[in-house]
Design a protein around this motif. Structure first.
Motif, PDB file in Angstrom:
ATOM      1  N   GLY A  23       0.792  -1.229   0.000  1.00 48.87           N
ATOM      2  CA  GLY A  23       0.000   0.000   0.000  1.00 48.87           C
ATOM      3  C   GLY A  23       0.826   1.281   0.000  1.00 48.87           C
ATOM      4  N   LEU A  24       2.010   1.224  -0.601  1.00 52.10           N
ATOM      5  CA  LEU A  24       2.839   2.435  -0.672  1.00 52.10           C
ATOM      6  C   LEU A  24       2.587   3.193  -1.974  1.00 52.10           C
ATOM      7  CD1 LEU A  24       4.361   0.915   1.625  1.00 52.10           C
ATOM      8  CD2 LEU A  24       6.486   1.721   0.638  1.00 52.10           C
ATOM      9  N   ASP A  25       1.534   2.814  -2.673  1.00 47.97           N
ATOM     10  CA  ASP A  25       1.330   3.337  -4.023  1.00 47.97           C
ATOM     11  C   ASP A  25       0.312   4.468  -4.093  1.00 47.97           C
ATOM     12  OD1 ASP A  25      -0.587   1.579  -3.234  1.00 47.97           O
ATOM     13  OD2 ASP A  25      -0.795   0.588  -5.169  1.00 47.97           O
ATOM     14  N   SER A  26      -0.090   5.003  -2.940  1.00 47.20           N
ATOM     15  CA  SER A  26      -1.148   6.019  -2.947  1.00 47.20           C
ATOM     16  C   SER A  26      -0.608   7.401  -3.308  1.00 47.20           C
ATOM     17  CB  SER A  26      -1.767   6.099  -1.554  1.00 47.20           C
ATOM     18  OG  SER A  26      -0.765   6.485  -0.631  1.00 47.20           O
ATOM     19  N   GLY A  27       0.710   7.564  -3.267  1.00 48.28           N
ATOM     20  CA  GLY A  27       1.281   8.899  -3.474  1.00 48.28           C
ATOM     21  C   GLY A  27       1.393   9.655  -2.158  1.00 48.28           C
ATOM     22  N   GLU A  28       0.692   9.136  -1.121  1.00 52.77           N
ATOM     23  CA  GLU A  28       0.762   9.759   0.214  1.00 52.77           C
ATOM     24  C   GLU A  28       2.035   9.289   0.926  1.00 52.77           C
ATOM     25  OE1 GLU A  28      -2.059  11.582   1.642  1.00 52.77           O
ATOM     26  OE2 GLU A  28      -2.472  11.592  -0.525  1.00 52.77           O
ATOM     27  N   GLU A  29       2.424  10.019   1.950  1.00 50.09           N
ATOM     28  CA  GLU A  29       3.552   9.553   2.744  1.00 50.09           C
ATOM     29  C   GLU A  29       3.098   8.398   3.623  1.00 50.09           C
ATOM     30  OE1 GLU A  29       5.461  12.860   4.655  1.00 50.09           O
ATOM     31  OE2 GLU A  29       6.265  13.535   2.732  1.00 50.09           O
ATOM     32  N   THR A  30       4.021   7.507   3.919  1.00 51.47           N
ATOM     33  CA  THR A  30       3.662   6.334   4.701  1.00 51.47           C
ATOM     34  C   THR A  30       4.579   6.200   5.913  1.00 51.47           C
ATOM     35  OG1 THR A  30       3.505   3.922   4.691  1.00 51.47           O
ATOM     36  CG2 THR A  30       5.103   4.890   3.196  1.00 51.47           C
ATOM     37  N   ARG A  31       4.041   5.531   6.932  1.00 51.57           N
ATOM     38  CA  ARG A  31       4.872   5.250   8.110  1.00 51.57           C
ATOM     39  C   ARG A  31       4.818   3.760   8.427  1.00 51.57           C
ATOM     40  NH1 ARG A  31       5.681  10.155  10.738  1.00 51.57           N
ATOM     41  NH2 ARG A  31       5.952   9.248  12.791  1.00 51.57           N
ATOM     42  N   ASN A  32       4.539   2.951   7.388  1.00 49.21           N
ATOM     43  CA  ASN A  32       4.438   1.505   7.565  1.00 49.21           C
ATOM     44  C   ASN A  32       5.834   0.866   7.476  1.00 49.21           C
ATOM     45  OD1 ASN A  32       4.263  -1.253   7.047  1.00 49.21           O
ATOM     46  ND2 ASN A  32       2.722  -1.073   5.430  1.00 49.21           N
ATOM     47  N   PRO A  33       6.420   0.526   8.637  1.00 46.96           N
ATOM     48  CA  PRO A  33       7.828   0.083   8.603  1.00 46.96           C
ATOM     49  C   PRO A  33       8.044  -1.189   7.784  1.00 46.96           C
ATOM     50  CG  PRO A  33       6.897  -0.176  10.811  1.00 46.96           C
ATOM     51  CD  PRO A  33       5.868   0.536   9.986  1.00 46.96           C
ATOM     52  N   GLU A  34       7.104  -2.144   7.864  1.00 49.09           N
ATOM     53  CA  GLU A  34       7.320  -3.380   7.113  1.00 49.09           C
ATOM     54  C   GLU A  34       7.258  -3.115   5.610  1.00 49.09           C
ATOM     55  OE1 GLU A  34       4.554  -6.619   7.551  1.00 49.09           O
ATOM     56  OE2 GLU A  34       5.944  -8.005   6.545  1.00 49.09           O
TER      57      GLU A  34
END
Ligand SMILES: Nc1ncnc2c1ncn2[C@@H]1O[C@H](COP(=O)(O)OP(=O)(O)OP(=O)(O)O)[C@@H](O)[C@H]1O
Ligand SMILES: [Mg+2]
Length: 254
Positions: free
Chosen positions: A57-68
């Protein structure tokens, strides 16, 4: 100096997750070596990064904080980077590979980047970096290789830019039926259409063309060529017209 983007569509088999295209890399390595031009190489994420970015789910263009998600996506990109570096090295190209975070601060290329790249190139090493998960303002975000190419082009003002992908150039419409445009100018952009982005979380060819226009706006010629075809890649590297599609450099003031 020439900046060449080795698209994920060339160095990986984009439709098959986590699959490198060794034959294509070995072939293009020979072409890059034979061209004898001073190079900076940026590579895309192909079926490594785009695959894991989509999965986590890193494909939204939003910043992410999902470490895995961040760790797994980076792990696959680094794996691709290492394999690519090895094959280029075996073909006699002396590569100095580094992650783009070494060049950026707060989302912008540091002026220090100029010195880093100049020093690497001074002793005939080839700088190699790649699209990566990068530190943003409030988390991490995917930074495409195409954006890195644009930033480097604006900073370093190279002779020309070559985007190598798995098609011969830009066509008015996606697909084999629409002929490749030899030249593309600002006025034609709104007439183009692009296929729906598949296996690409960073906007595919459409974003690439927009970045290319920004580069051309700095007076730098941008070539789109087929990285799977020796003759075409060589022509684009040399700045010859029939290497694919060219966007001629222009100045905004004019
Ligand atoms: N109008 C168009 N003209 C040319 N190619 C197009 C067009 N519309 C869509 N495409 C597609 O764009 C694809 C290349 O973009 P894509 O982002 O997949 O490659 P890439 O940038 O090399 O890969 P990566 O992002 O992994 O580095 C081609 O496979 C082509 O089918
Ligand atoms: Mg792409």
């Amino acid at each position: 100096m020439i900046i060449v983007k080795l698209g994920g569509s060339v160095i990986t088999k984009k439709a098959t997750p986590l699959t490198i295209n060794r034959e294509a890399i070995a072939q293009l390595a020979t072409t890059l070596k034979e061209s004898r031009v001073p190079l900076i190489i940026v590579h895309g994420a192909g079926s490594f990064g785009h695959y894991n970015a989509g999965r986590f789910g890193l494909d939204s263009g939003e910043e992410t904080r999902n470490p895995e998600g961040i760790a797994r996506t980076r792990d696959s990109v680094l794996h691709l980077n290492l394999s690519l570096t090895k094959i280029l090295q075996e073909s006699g190209l002396n590569i100095y590979s580094f992650p783009p975070i070494a060049l950026y601060r707060e989302g912008k290329l540091e002026t220090h980047a100029n010195k880093v790249i100049t020093e690497i190139m001074k002793i005939n090493l080839i700088p190699l970096t790649y699209g990566d998960v990068m530190l943003g303002e409030n988390g991490f975000r995917i930074m495409s290789g195409d954006v890195i190419v644009r930033d480097l082009a604006i900073l370093l003002k190279p002779e020309r830019i070559v985007f190598a992908s798995d098609v011969d150039g830009i066509s008015e419409k996606p697909g084999k039926k629409s002929p490749i445009l030899r030249e593309l100018d600002r006025g034609m952009i709104h007439k183009l259409s692009f296929s729906k982005v598949r296996n690409d979380v960073t906007g595919g060819m459409e974003s690439k063309v927009l970045e290319a226009m920004r580069i051309a706006g700095q007076g730098i010629d941008v070539f789109f060529t087929n990285g799977l075809r020796r003759d075409r890649l060589m022509k684009a590297l040399k700045g010859e017209k029939d290497g694919g599609t060219v966007i001629r450099g222009f100045n905004y003031e004019n």
